[in-house]
Design an enzyme around this catalytic site. Structure first.
Site, PDB file in Angstrom:
ATOM      1  N   GLN A 100       7.899  30.887 -42.862  1.00  0.00           N
ATOM      2  CA  GLN A 100       8.009  29.445 -43.100  1.00  0.00           C
ATOM      3  C   GLN A 100       6.918  29.009 -44.073  1.00  0.00           C
ATOM      4  OE1 GLN A 100       8.698  27.295 -39.065  1.00  0.00           O
ATOM      5  NE2 GLN A 100       7.825  29.270 -38.540  1.00  0.00           N
ATOM      6  N   HIS A 118      10.959  27.930 -46.440  1.00  0.00           N
ATOM      7  CA  HIS A 118      10.549  26.561 -46.806  1.00  0.00           C
ATOM      8  C   HIS A 118      10.011  26.464 -48.226  1.00  0.00           C
ATOM      9  CE1 HIS A 118      10.111  25.576 -42.205  1.00  0.00           C
ATOM     10  NE2 HIS A 118      11.370  25.582 -42.615  1.00  0.00           N
ATOM     11  N   GLY A 187       2.327  33.166 -35.102  1.00  0.00           N
ATOM     12  CA  GLY A 187       1.587  32.008 -35.624  1.00  0.00           C
ATOM     13  C   GLY A 187       2.428  30.805 -35.977  1.00  0.00           C
ATOM     14  N   GLU A 215      -2.145  30.168 -28.699  1.00  0.00           N
ATOM     15  CA  GLU A 215      -1.843  29.404 -27.475  1.00  0.00           C
ATOM     16  C   GLU A 215      -0.357  29.511 -27.156  1.00  0.00           C
ATOM     17  OE1 GLU A 215      -3.391  25.706 -29.035  1.00  0.00           O
ATOM     18  OE2 GLU A 215      -1.355  24.997 -29.480  1.00  0.00           O
TER      19      GLU A 215
HETATM   20  C1  BJW Z   1      -2.402  30.906 -34.617  1.00  0.00           C
HETATM   21  C2  BJW Z   1      -3.630  31.109 -35.224  1.00  0.00           C
HETATM   22  C3  BJW Z   1      -4.097  32.441 -35.303  1.00  0.00           C
HETATM   23  C4  BJW Z   1      -3.194  28.982 -35.321  1.00  0.00           C
HETATM   24  N1  BJW Z   1      -3.370  33.423 -34.798  1.00  0.00           N
HETATM   25  N2  BJW Z   1      -1.715  31.890 -34.103  1.00  0.00           N
HETATM   26  C5  BJW Z   1      17.304  20.836 -34.175  1.00  0.00           C
HETATM   27  C6  BJW Z   1      16.637  20.171 -33.164  1.00  0.00           C
HETATM   28  C7  BJW Z   1      15.715  19.160 -33.456  1.00  0.00           C
HETATM   29  C8  BJW Z   1      15.469  18.782 -34.769  1.00  0.00           C
HETATM   30  C9  BJW Z   1      16.128  19.441 -35.780  1.00  0.00           C
HETATM   31  C10 BJW Z   1      17.032  20.440 -35.470  1.00  0.00           C
HETATM   32  N3  BJW Z   1      17.525  20.926 -36.646  1.00  0.00           N
HETATM   33  C11 BJW Z   1      16.954  20.247 -37.661  1.00  0.00           C
HETATM   34  C12 BJW Z   1      16.111  19.333 -37.158  1.00  0.00           C
HETATM   35  C13 BJW Z   1      15.296  18.409 -37.969  1.00  0.00           C
HETATM   36  C14 BJW Z   1      14.035  19.019 -38.542  1.00  0.00           C
HETATM   37  C15 BJW Z   1      13.146  19.482 -37.389  1.00  0.00           C
HETATM   38  O1  BJW Z   1      13.062  20.636 -37.052  1.00  0.00           O
HETATM   39  N4  BJW Z   1      12.395  18.565 -36.807  1.00  0.00           N
HETATM   40  C16 BJW Z   1      11.475  18.886 -35.711  1.00  0.00           C
HETATM   41  C17 BJW Z   1      10.055  18.478 -36.086  1.00  0.00           C
HETATM   42  C18 BJW Z   1      11.949  18.245 -34.463  1.00  0.00           C
HETATM   43  N5  BJW Z   1      14.337  20.130 -39.463  1.00  0.00           N
HETATM   44  C19 BJW Z   1      14.650  19.907 -40.734  1.00  0.00           C
HETATM   45  O2  BJW Z   1      14.753  18.769 -41.178  1.00  0.00           O
HETATM   46  C20 BJW Z   1      14.943  21.117 -41.593  1.00  0.00           C
HETATM   47  N6  BJW Z   1      16.140  20.953 -42.312  1.00  0.00           N
HETATM   48  C21 BJW Z   1      17.332  20.937 -41.696  1.00  0.00           C
HETATM   49  O3  BJW Z   1      17.456  21.142 -40.523  1.00  0.00           O
HETATM   50  O4  BJW Z   1      18.382  20.712 -42.550  1.00  0.00           O
HETATM   51  C22 BJW Z   1      19.623  20.350 -41.957  1.00  0.00           C
HETATM   52  C23 BJW Z   1      19.650  18.845 -41.910  1.00  0.00           C
HETATM   53  C24 BJW Z   1      19.923  18.170 -43.076  1.00  0.00           C
HETATM   54  C25 BJW Z   1      19.993  16.774 -43.039  1.00  0.00           C
HETATM   55  C26 BJW Z   1      19.701  16.088 -41.847  1.00  0.00           C
HETATM   56  C27 BJW Z   1      19.356  16.808 -40.700  1.00  0.00           C
HETATM   57  C28 BJW Z   1      19.346  18.206 -40.734  1.00  0.00           C
HETATM   58  C29 BJW Z   1      13.876  21.295 -42.655  1.00  0.00           C
HETATM   59  C30 BJW Z   1      12.529  21.597 -42.094  1.00  0.00           C
HETATM   60  C31 BJW Z   1      11.503  21.674 -43.219  1.00  0.00           C
HETATM   61  C32 BJW Z   1      10.095  21.856 -42.712  1.00  0.00           C
HETATM   62  N7  BJW Z   1       9.168  21.704 -43.799  1.00  0.00           N
HETATM   63  C33 BJW Z   1       7.748  21.906 -43.584  1.00  0.00           C
HETATM   64  C34 BJW Z   1       7.010  21.567 -44.901  1.00  0.00           C
HETATM   65  C35 BJW Z   1       7.238  22.670 -45.936  1.00  0.00           C
HETATM   66  C36 BJW Z   1       6.566  22.381 -47.221  1.00  0.00           C
HETATM   67  C37 BJW Z   1       5.075  22.355 -47.117  1.00  0.00           C
HETATM   68  O5  BJW Z   1       4.440  23.350 -46.732  1.00  0.00           O
HETATM   69  O6  BJW Z   1       4.525  21.309 -47.428  1.00  0.00           O
HETATM   70  O7  BJW Z   1       7.506  23.266 -43.209  1.00  0.00           O
HETATM   71  S1  BJW Z   1       7.057  20.983 -42.208  1.00  0.00           S
HETATM   72  C38 BJW Z   1       5.939  22.247 -41.699  1.00  0.00           C
HETATM   73  O8  BJW Z   1       6.311  22.726 -40.378  1.00  0.00           O
HETATM   74  C39 BJW Z   1       6.178  23.417 -42.664  1.00  0.00           C
HETATM   75  C40 BJW Z   1       6.098  24.599 -41.739  1.00  0.00           C
HETATM   76  O9  BJW Z   1       6.713  25.715 -42.343  1.00  0.00           O
HETATM   77  C41 BJW Z   1       6.766  24.089 -40.496  1.00  0.00           C
HETATM   78  C42 BJW Z   1       6.459  24.855 -39.254  1.00  0.00           C
HETATM   79  O10 BJW Z   1       5.103  24.788 -38.949  1.00  0.00           O
HETATM   80  P1  BJW Z   1       4.351  26.078 -38.385  1.00  0.00           P
HETATM   81  O11 BJW Z   1       4.314  27.116 -39.410  1.00  0.00           O
HETATM   82  O12 BJW Z   1       4.911  26.437 -37.079  1.00  0.00           O
HETATM   83  O13 BJW Z   1       2.849  25.521 -38.261  1.00  0.00           O
HETATM   84  P2  BJW Z   1       2.170  24.688 -37.068  1.00  0.00           P
HETATM   85  O14 BJW Z   1       0.947  24.075 -37.614  1.00  0.00           O
HETATM   86  O15 BJW Z   1       3.138  23.778 -36.420  1.00  0.00           O
HETATM   87  O16 BJW Z   1       1.790  25.789 -35.980  1.00  0.00           O
HETATM   88  C43 BJW Z   1       0.796  26.766 -36.228  1.00  0.00           C
HETATM   89  C44 BJW Z   1       0.737  27.674 -35.021  1.00  0.00           C
HETATM   90  O17 BJW Z   1      -0.176  28.725 -35.290  1.00  0.00           O
HETATM   91  C45 BJW Z   1       0.243  26.983 -33.736  1.00  0.00           C
HETATM   92  O18 BJW Z   1       1.131  27.300 -32.677  1.00  0.00           O
HETATM   93  C46 BJW Z   1      -1.132  27.607 -33.486  1.00  0.00           C
HETATM   94  O19 BJW Z   1      -1.444  27.751 -32.105  1.00  0.00           O
HETATM   95  C47 BJW Z   1      -0.974  28.955 -34.141  1.00  0.00           C
HETATM   96  N8  BJW Z   1      -2.212  29.581 -34.623  1.00  0.00           N
HETATM   97  N9  BJW Z   1      -4.172  29.922 -35.620  1.00  0.00           N
HETATM   98  C48 BJW Z   1      -2.228  33.146 -34.150  1.00  0.00           C
HETATM   99  N10 BJW Z   1      -5.330  32.753 -35.886  1.00  0.00           N
END
Ligand code: BJW
Ligand code: ZN
Length: 253
Positions: A100, A118, A187, A215
């Site tokens: 991601q 992404h 992660g 976590e």
């Molecule tokens: C460690 C550590 C160490 C720290 N060792 N671990 C179904 C259900 C509900 C909602 C939806 C659904 N389907 C779609 C949705 C809507 C939405 C969504 O998911 N919303 C939720 C928030 C509820 N999804 C979308 O809109 C997606 N598109 C889509 O579904 O299209 C169809 C559609 C079209 C039209 C209308 C509706 C649907 C697109 C999602 C795009 C996400 N984009 C981002 C930004 C990317 C660009 C950028 O970088 O700027 O992607 S948001 C951000 O979150 C980024 C990441 O890739 C993504 C995930 O985050 P990630 O990587 O998990 O990071 P964190 O910070 O959340 O977590 C870090 C983790 O690491 C933590 O757990 C720590 O504990 C851990 N950690 N240090 C091990 N050393």
């Protein structure tokens, strides 16, 4: 926390491995994650900035966020977790790395085939004529970059909320999740869909799903095993287990 005996045995024997990484894998390289205390830009939630409406309403602010992140990424290096995954690609018969992350650290760590769900922060394009641009940022006046060809706004080539993921990339990831014996979830908070559905696809097709996170997450109750710890420590340990039964170069071209 250590890997269970069952986890070690799956690591040793799996012929097909699919991995999904999130921001946590790059945290030890110095790239801030999105959520939590140390999350990126604590003044805004990612949902508030990572969407097209926010960009149109305030392109300068959204570009300030991306410019900050691009500057952070210039100074960081892949960590032992990225390097271990690059080596896994070379020793596992069928290996798929889905990320991601937009930070290029897997590629810089030596992974050859990376499915970016992404997008990638290094690429940008014009929202009017789609002309690609490389390495653009805020200009000196703090204004969002404009297209040299048509004057349109340039946006980062990443996937924002409400936008579709690259179709083929997601399909390849879903197919790899469905056929793997072992799925590694590393992660990620597992709250952003459809990326977070991949470990569930793997589980529903009978794979062992091994989560590595510092976590417990929303997905922890739905995986086979969660190892609480830092990716930079645990992923090299997983690689060591995999190497017990494999020789380097099995999967080299
Ligand atoms: C460690 C550590 C160490 C720290 N060792 N671990 C179904 C259900 C509900 C909602 C939806 C659904 N389907 C779609 C949705 C809507 C939405 C969504 O998911 N919303 C939720 C928030 C509820 N999804 C979308 O809109 C997606 N598109 C889509 O579904 O299209 C169809 C559609 C079209 C039209 C209308 C509706 C649907 C697109 C999602 C795009 C996400 N984009 C981002 C930004 C990317 C660009 C950028 O970088 O700027 O992607 S948001 C951000 O979150 C980024 C990441 O890739 C993504 C995930 O985050 P990630 O990587 O998990 O990071 P964190 O910070 O959340 O977590 C870090 C983790 O690491 C933590 O757990 C720590 O504990 C851990 N950690 N240090 C091990 N050393
Ligand atoms: Zn243009």
């Amino acid at each position: 926390m250590t890997i269970s005996a069952k986890g070690i045995s799956v690591l040793e024997s799996a012929a097909s491995v699919c991995v999904l990484t999130g921001a946590g894998i790059s945290a030890e390289s110095g790239v801030p994650t999105f959520r939590g205390k140390e999350g990126l830009w604590s003044k805004f939630k990612p949902e508030e900035l990572a969407n097209f409406r926010a960009f149109i309403n305030n392109p300068d602010l959204v570009w300030e966020w991306y410019t900050y992140r691009k500057n952070v990424m210039k100074d960081v290096k892949p960590n032992p977790a990225h390097l271990a995954l690059a080596e896994m690609e070379r020793i596992v018969e069928d290996f798929t790395l889905v990320t991601q992350n937009v930070d290029n650290l897997h590629q810089r760590g030596g992974s050859r085939n990376v499915y970016e769900l992404h997008g990638n922060i290094e690429r940008s394009y014009c929202i009017d004529c789609r002309r690609p641009e490389q390495n653009v940022m805020l200009d000196e006046q703090g204004k969002a970059p404009r297209c040299k060809s048509c004057g349109g706004l340039i946006r980062p080539d990443v996937v924002w909320f409400g936008e579709l993921l690259p179709y083929e990339t997601f399909q390849m990831g879903a197919a790899a999740a469905a056929r793997c014996d072992l799925f590694l979830l590393i992660g990620t908070s597992g709250i952003v869909y459809p990326a977070a559905s991949l470990p569930l696809v793997a589980r529903d097709h009978g794979a062992y799903v091994l989560e590595v996170n510092q976590e417990y997450t929303d997905l922890s109750s739905r995986v086979s095993e969660t190892i609480v710890g830092k990716a930079g420590v645990i992923v090299p340990e997983m690689l060591a287990s995999m190497k017990n039964t494999r020789k380097r170069g099995t999967n080299s071209e």
